[in-house]
Design an enzyme around this catalytic site. Structure first.
Site, mmCIF file in Angstrom:
data_model
loop_
_atom_site.group_PDB
_atom_site.id
_atom_site.type_symbol
_atom_site.label_atom_id
_atom_site.label_comp_id
_atom_site.label_asym_id
_atom_site.label_seq_id
_atom_site.Cartn_x
_atom_site.Cartn_y
_atom_site.Cartn_z
ATOM 1 N N LYS A 157 -4.130 3.507 6.042
ATOM 2 C CA LYS A 157 -4.503 3.045 7.392
ATOM 3 C C LYS A 157 -5.992 2.683 7.436
ATOM 4 O O LYS A 157 -6.536 2.332 8.470
ATOM 5 C CB LYS A 157 -4.228 4.140 8.436
ATOM 6 C CG LYS A 157 -2.774 4.489 8.645
ATOM 7 C CD LYS A 157 -2.524 5.147 9.990
ATOM 8 C CE LYS A 157 -3.098 6.517 10.087
ATOM 9 N NZ LYS A 157 -2.696 7.180 11.364
ATOM 10 N N LYS A 192 -8.402 4.859 6.962
ATOM 11 C CA LYS A 192 -9.106 5.971 7.615
ATOM 12 C C LYS A 192 -9.405 7.056 6.595
ATOM 13 O O LYS A 192 -8.618 7.316 5.697
ATOM 14 C CB LYS A 192 -8.211 6.598 8.693
ATOM 15 C CG LYS A 192 -8.111 5.829 9.999
ATOM 16 C CD LYS A 192 -7.356 6.694 11.018
ATOM 17 C CE LYS A 192 -7.594 6.184 12.419
ATOM 18 N NZ LYS A 192 -7.017 7.061 13.439
HETATM 19 N N1 C2G Z 1 -5.199 8.518 21.800
HETATM 20 C C1 C2G Z 1 -5.331 8.503 23.190
HETATM 21 N N2 C2G Z 1 -6.573 8.486 23.736
HETATM 22 C C2 C2G Z 1 -7.681 8.498 22.955
HETATM 23 C C3 C2G Z 1 -7.551 8.529 21.550
HETATM 24 C C4 C2G Z 1 -6.284 8.537 20.984
HETATM 25 O O1 C2G Z 1 -4.332 8.490 23.920
HETATM 26 N N3 C2G Z 1 -8.899 8.474 23.555
HETATM 27 C C5 C2G Z 1 -3.850 8.504 21.237
HETATM 28 C C6 C2G Z 1 -3.590 7.271 20.371
HETATM 29 O O2 C2G Z 1 -3.214 6.166 21.182
HETATM 30 C C7 C2G Z 1 -2.444 7.751 19.473
HETATM 31 C C8 C2G Z 1 -2.733 9.262 19.328
HETATM 32 O O3 C2G Z 1 -3.679 9.607 20.373
HETATM 33 O O4 C2G Z 1 -1.188 7.562 20.126
HETATM 34 C C9 C2G Z 1 -3.324 9.612 17.972
HETATM 35 O O5 C2G Z 1 -4.461 8.787 17.785
HETATM 36 P P1 C2G Z 1 -5.065 8.690 16.286
HETATM 37 O O6 C2G Z 1 -5.243 10.047 15.757
HETATM 38 O O7 C2G Z 1 -6.200 7.715 16.328
HETATM 39 O O8 C2G Z 1 -3.823 8.051 15.483
HETATM 40 P P2 C2G Z 1 -3.639 6.546 15.023
HETATM 41 O O9 C2G Z 1 -4.685 6.165 14.043
HETATM 42 O O10 C2G Z 1 -3.475 5.743 16.251
HETATM 43 O O11 C2G Z 1 -2.260 6.662 14.183
HETATM 44 O O12 C2G Z 1 2.032 5.304 12.772
HETATM 45 C C10 C2G Z 1 1.169 5.487 13.886
HETATM 46 C C11 C2G Z 1 -0.209 5.901 13.433
HETATM 47 O O13 C2G Z 1 -0.145 7.017 12.569
HETATM 48 C C12 C2G Z 1 -1.065 6.190 14.657
#
Ligand code: C2G
Length: 154
Positions: free
Chosen positions: A44, A46
């Site tokens: 990803k 990351k």
């Molecule tokens: N999120 C949120 N508000 C934020 C930050 C994150 O609602 N201020 C939500 C994101 O939209 C996501 C979840 O928290 O639904 C997890 O965010 P991340 O850890 O950044 O995960 P991500 O990189 O979006 O990975 O297959 C799907 C991926 O693995 C999603």
């Protein structure tokens, strides 16, 4: 038993994550969270601060979460939904539309993200704090060096 499924990295666990998981838990009876493994994170683009094991332990400890599974690749969602009898697949709305192809086997919803907080922002703010603190210390050091020079000249 209405089962909800979501996925994410959940690094540096913060209120954006908590508020999403709380809202997801209110959609059904059981919330399953797929936490991205360190290897999948690299795919990803990351690099998380906490390891998969630490992030999984933190998410599992959250009162809104019933089960944590590893997220190893992009393709596992369909299989996870079928195997876990998922009723609702949900993500934050930064993913809106991305997973609509799963609508043939479950409901797909995108919930509003929490504004003004993200793991990326936290990391960059921490980096700046170190930098500005170091700059201040360096300034004081130069003042001290000047004082020592004056004293040694007299
Ligand atoms: N999120 C949120 N508000 C934020 C930050 C994150 O609602 N201020 C939500 C994101 O939209 C996501 C979840 O928290 O639904 C997890 O965010 P991340 O850890 O950044 O995960 P991500 O990189 O979006 O990975 O297959 C799907 C991926 O693995 C999603």
């Amino acid at each position: 038993m209405r089962i909800i499924l979501t996925y994410g990295t959940f690094d540096l666990f913060h209120v954006g994550h908590i508020r999403l998981l709380k809202r997801l838990s209110e959609l059904g009876d059981k919330l399953i969270v797929g936490v991205s493994t360190d290897e999948f994170n690299l795919k990803k683009g990351k690099k998380s601060f906490f390891s998969y094991a630490e992030r999984a332990e933190i998410v599992q400890s959250c009162r809104y979460v019933d089960q944590v599974i590893p997220e190893r690749d992009w393709e596992q969602k369909r299989n996870d939904i079928l195997e876990c009898n998922v009723d609702v697949f949900a993500m934050g709305d930064d993913w809106v539309g991305t997973f609509d192809s799963l609508k043939d086997i479950c409901d797909v919803v995108y919930l509003e993200r929490t504004e003004n907080i993200s793991t990326t922002d936290i990391k960059s703010k921490l980096a700046k704090i170190n930098k500005s603190e170091l700059d201040k210390i360096e300034l004081h050091l130069h003042d001290l060096i000047d004082i020592v020079k004056i004293l040694s000249d007299n």
